[in-house]
Write an enzyme that holds these catalytic residues in place. Structure first.
Site, PDB file in Angstrom:
ATOM      1  N   GLY A 241       0.955  -1.311  -0.288  1.00 31.46           N
ATOM      2  CA  GLY A 241       0.459  -0.235   0.203  1.00 31.46           C
ATOM      3  C   GLY A 241       0.426   0.920   0.075  1.00 31.46           C
ATOM      4  O   GLY A 241      -0.060   2.279   0.022  1.00 31.46           O
ATOM      5  N   GLU A 279       4.153  -6.721   1.114  1.00 33.34           N
ATOM      6  CA  GLU A 279       3.728  -6.989  -0.106  1.00 33.34           C
ATOM      7  C   GLU A 279       3.716  -5.833  -0.730  1.00 33.34           C
ATOM      8  O   GLU A 279       2.146  -5.210  -1.210  1.00 33.34           O
ATOM      9  CB  GLU A 279       2.808  -7.447   0.188  1.00 33.34           C
ATOM     10  CG  GLU A 279       2.032  -8.745   0.980  1.00 33.34           C
ATOM     11  CD  GLU A 279       1.066  -9.598   0.780  1.00 33.34           C
ATOM     12  OE1 GLU A 279       0.323 -10.491   1.193  1.00 33.34           O
ATOM     13  OE2 GLU A 279      -0.440  -8.293   1.091  1.00 33.34           O
ATOM     14  N   PRO A 280       4.889  -4.902  -0.875  1.00 35.86           N
ATOM     15  CA  PRO A 280       4.436  -3.918  -2.084  1.00 35.86           C
ATOM     16  C   PRO A 280       3.981  -4.435  -3.690  1.00 35.86           C
ATOM     17  O   PRO A 280       4.061  -5.636  -3.596  1.00 35.86           O
ATOM     18  CB  PRO A 280       5.964  -3.102  -1.855  1.00 35.86           C
ATOM     19  CG  PRO A 280       7.229  -4.874  -1.860  1.00 35.86           C
ATOM     20  CD  PRO A 280       6.111  -5.616  -1.443  1.00 35.86           C
ATOM     21  N   GLY A 281       3.753  -3.477  -3.756  1.00 37.50           N
ATOM     22  CA  GLY A 281       3.179  -3.563  -5.635  1.00 37.50           C
ATOM     23  C   GLY A 281       3.368  -2.180  -6.276  1.00 37.50           C
ATOM     24  O   GLY A 281       4.157  -2.706  -6.784  1.00 37.50           O
ATOM     25  N   CYS A 346     -14.334   4.664 -26.752  1.00 39.13           N
ATOM     26  CA  CYS A 346     -15.362   5.728 -27.439  1.00 39.13           C
ATOM     27  C   CYS A 346     -16.452   5.969 -25.785  1.00 39.13           C
ATOM     28  O   CYS A 346     -18.095   5.791 -25.646  1.00 39.13           O
ATOM     29  CB  CYS A 346     -16.988   4.323 -27.834  1.00 39.13           C
ATOM     30  SG  CYS A 346     -15.706   4.424 -29.653  1.00 39.13           S
ATOM     31  N   GLU A 347     -15.644   6.439 -25.156  1.00 39.22           N
ATOM     32  CA  GLU A 347     -16.336   7.052 -23.840  1.00 39.22           C
ATOM     33  C   GLU A 347     -16.228   8.286 -23.051  1.00 39.22           C
ATOM     34  O   GLU A 347     -14.866   8.581 -23.945  1.00 39.22           O
ATOM     35  CB  GLU A 347     -16.141   5.781 -22.675  1.00 39.22           C
ATOM     36  CG  GLU A 347     -16.761   5.465 -22.629  1.00 39.22           C
ATOM     37  CD  GLU A 347     -17.326   4.687 -21.287  1.00 39.22           C
ATOM     38  OE1 GLU A 347     -16.635   4.606 -20.302  1.00 39.22           O
ATOM     39  OE2 GLU A 347     -17.310   3.286 -21.923  1.00 39.22           O
ATOM     40  N   TYR A 375      -0.012  -1.637 -12.554  1.00 39.68           N
ATOM     41  CA  TYR A 375      -1.883  -1.617 -12.261  1.00 39.68           C
ATOM     42  C   TYR A 375      -2.193  -1.119 -13.893  1.00 39.68           C
ATOM     43  O   TYR A 375      -3.462  -0.481 -14.007  1.00 39.68           O
ATOM     44  CB  TYR A 375      -2.240  -0.734 -11.485  1.00 39.68           C
ATOM     45  CG  TYR A 375      -2.038  -1.158 -10.193  1.00 39.68           C
ATOM     46  CD1 TYR A 375      -2.702  -2.699  -9.891  1.00 39.68           C
ATOM     47  CD2 TYR A 375      -1.485  -0.689  -8.746  1.00 39.68           C
ATOM     48  CE1 TYR A 375      -2.635  -3.025  -8.823  1.00 39.68           C
ATOM     49  CE2 TYR A 375      -0.952  -1.057  -8.005  1.00 39.68           C
ATOM     50  CZ  TYR A 375      -2.227  -2.350  -7.460  1.00 39.68           C
ATOM     51  OH  TYR A 375      -1.632  -3.223  -6.273  1.00 39.68           O
TER      52      TYR A 375
HETATM   53  C1  LIG Z   1      -2.515  -4.805  -3.690  1.00 44.02           C
HETATM   54  C2  LIG Z   1      -2.525  -5.517  -2.456  1.00 44.02           C
HETATM   55  C3  LIG Z   1      -1.181  -5.086  -2.444  1.00 44.02           C
HETATM   56  C4  LIG Z   1      -0.142  -4.197  -3.374  1.00 44.02           C
HETATM   57  O1  LIG Z   1      -0.394  -2.831  -2.409  1.00 44.02           O
HETATM   58  P1  LIG Z   1      -0.253  -1.783  -3.698  1.00 44.02           P
HETATM   59  O2  LIG Z   1      -0.813  -0.240  -3.509  1.00 44.02           O
HETATM   60  O3  LIG Z   1       0.395  -2.243  -5.268  1.00 44.02           O
HETATM   61  O4  LIG Z   1       1.213  -2.169  -3.062  1.00 44.02           O
HETATM   62  C5  LIG Z   1      -0.759  -6.470  -1.621  1.00 44.02           C
HETATM   63  N1  LIG Z   1      -1.533  -6.864  -0.446  1.00 44.02           N
HETATM   64  C6  LIG Z   1      -2.508  -7.394  -0.915  1.00 44.02           C
HETATM   65  C7  LIG Z   1      -3.492  -8.325  -0.385  1.00 44.02           C
HETATM   66  C8  LIG Z   1      -2.981  -6.624  -1.923  1.00 44.02           C
HETATM   67  O5  LIG Z   1      -4.515  -7.484  -2.648  1.00 44.02           O
END
Ligand SMILES: *Cc1c(COP(=O)(O)O)cnc(C)c1O
Length: 424
Positions: A241, A279-281, A346-347, A375
């Site tokens: 997050g 858990e970074p995304g 088309c939006e 994303y």
């Molecule tokens: C999406 C998600 C993340 C990653 O979130 P980011 O904001 O991208 O870092 C981590 N853990 C879980 C369970 C998620 O669903």
């Protein structure tokens, strides 16, 4: 020397201004890359991706030996990205059989895979068990029933609880609020913990995830205590997050400050021997990626619309969340005229950037949209029959090379059954 254009602050480390003032990535002009690979195109600075992975690992390991960084792979579930992050020694989150198969094929060890999902199917659980995945993150009681049926004795599981921490971010990116669809609330979480303790499954710890694009450390600081309420375990997963900087005015914490906050808070309330996981995304992959478009039309009707050859089919989140992106014309990256960058779909909602500053945009210009590593590919669609873009990896050592090709019209037909075939 003229000062560097603002856009460099949003591009990966391999980006720079070339001799003639245009944007380059690892010394190749973006206009040249657009010519070679076509547009729209997702471009990934592999060195930046590796550097960010190492930064995360170092930030946590230097503060807590027992720690793990898990790639939240829904942010960019593609083989080349999985491969790079597996090589860097991260673990991996998956939700669904597709992500699971990609992660394993790209080199993640099954033991380092965490299986998520608030609606896991029986088939998905069986496939993951057959692959010998390390850990299931249980979301609900039905997950427990299914795992009791299919998982071997001693299977590691974690339980996702609702931390009741409501973060300040976009509504659809809040996940740890009291009424969340993810995880179990207090009393039910305790019941699940008791049930798991009596079962053949090995409950190694707890999980939570408060949301995405979170820009304040206070929300993160509260997570360890929210998990400590449930007792002592071998592991605690604080989710992901951490937010990134999309606009000049965004001021996200550094990875080091984030690690410091979490490890300090964990030190105050969790067992010292416990493993902590994050858990970074977004904060792992966003800055490494950029999207190249070609300007198709410029319309001046009191407002200036710069329409590009892509849009919500390739950068849906940017459009849905109205992210304050900072695009630039690759050949003339300094700002100028205020315009809206819109897509070709088309939006009316198909607008990538409102109030962008672009230097005399014209047909054929290559437009770069920075900060699109997270994303973007994962939410791409065939809206209007769009062909999903290729993924090009670039590094200082190896230059730019195609990792995933663009979809073709043949791909659009690939799943059709012949119209003349007997119905089954
Ligand atoms: C999406 C998600 C993340 C990653 O979130 P980011 O904001 O991208 O870092 C981590 N853990 C879980 C369970 C998620 O669903």
């Amino acid at each position: 020397m003229t000062p560097s254009p603002r856009v460099l602050g949003f591009l990966p480390g391999g980006a720079a201004i070339g001799a003639d003032g245009e944007l380059v990535l690892h010394r190749r002009p973006l206009t040249e890359l657009a010519g070679e690979f076509g547009t729209p195109c997702y471009l990934v600075d592999e060195d930046e991706l590796r550097a960010q992975a190492r930064r995360y690992l170092t930030a946590f390991r230097s503060r807590r030996t027992q720690s793990r960084v898990v790639f939240a792979s829904k942010s960019f579930p593609s083989t080349p990205i999985y491969r790079v992050l597996a090589e860097e020694g991260l673990s991996c989150d998956v939700a669904g059989t597709g992500e699971l198969e990609l992660a394993l094929a790209a080199g993640f060890a099954p033991a380092d895979v965490y299986v998520h999902g608030n609606a896991k199917t029986e088939a998905e659980i069986r496939a993951a068990v057959e692959h010998g995945v390390g850990t299931f993150v249980i979301d609900n009681g039905d997950d427990i029933d299914r795992l009791l049926r299919w998982a071997p004795a001693g299977q590691h599981v974690m339980l996702r609880v609702i931390p009741e921490i409501t973060v300040a971010t976009h509504e659809s990116m809040v996940t740890g609020q009291p009424e969340s669809k993810f995880g179990l609330p207090g009393v039910q979480a305790r019941e699940a913990i008791a049930r798991l303790a009596r079962s053949k499954l090995d409950l190694v710890g707890l999980h939570c995830h408060v949301g995405s694009q979170v820009l304040d450390l206070d929300s993160f600081a509260r997570i360890p205590a929210a998990l400590a309420r449930y007792g002592e375990f071998a592991a605690y997963n604080f989710g992901g997050g951490l937010g990134v900087r999309y606009a000049d005015t965004d001021d996200p914490p550094t990875v080091e400050a984030y690690a410091e906050t979490l490890t300090q808070a964990a030190g105050a309330c969790l067992p010292p021997s416990a493993e902590i996981l994050v858990e970074p995304g977004r904060s792992l992959v966003a800055r490494a990626g950029l999207t190249l478009y070609t300007v198709a039309t410029v319309k001046r009707t009191g407002r200036t619309f710069v329409a590009v050859d892509g849009g919500m089919a390739d950068n849906l989140e940017v459009v849905l969340l109205d992210l304050p992106m900072q695009p630039a014309i690759a050949a003339r990256p300094d700002g100028g005229e205020v315009c809206d960058v819109v897509g070709r779909h088309c939006e009316s909602g198909d607008r990538l950037v409102r109030g962008a500053r672009l230097d005399s945009p014209r047909i054929g210009d290559v437009l770069v949209l920075p900060m699109t590593g997270a994303y973007s590919h994962t939410t791409a669609s065939n809206y209007n029959g769009a062909l999903r873009p290729p993924i090009v990896l670039s590094s200082a050592a190896a230059g730019a090379r195609l990792a995933v090709r663009r979809e073709t019209v043949e791909d659009l037909f690939a799943r059709d059954r012949p119209a003349t075939e007997e119905p089954r």
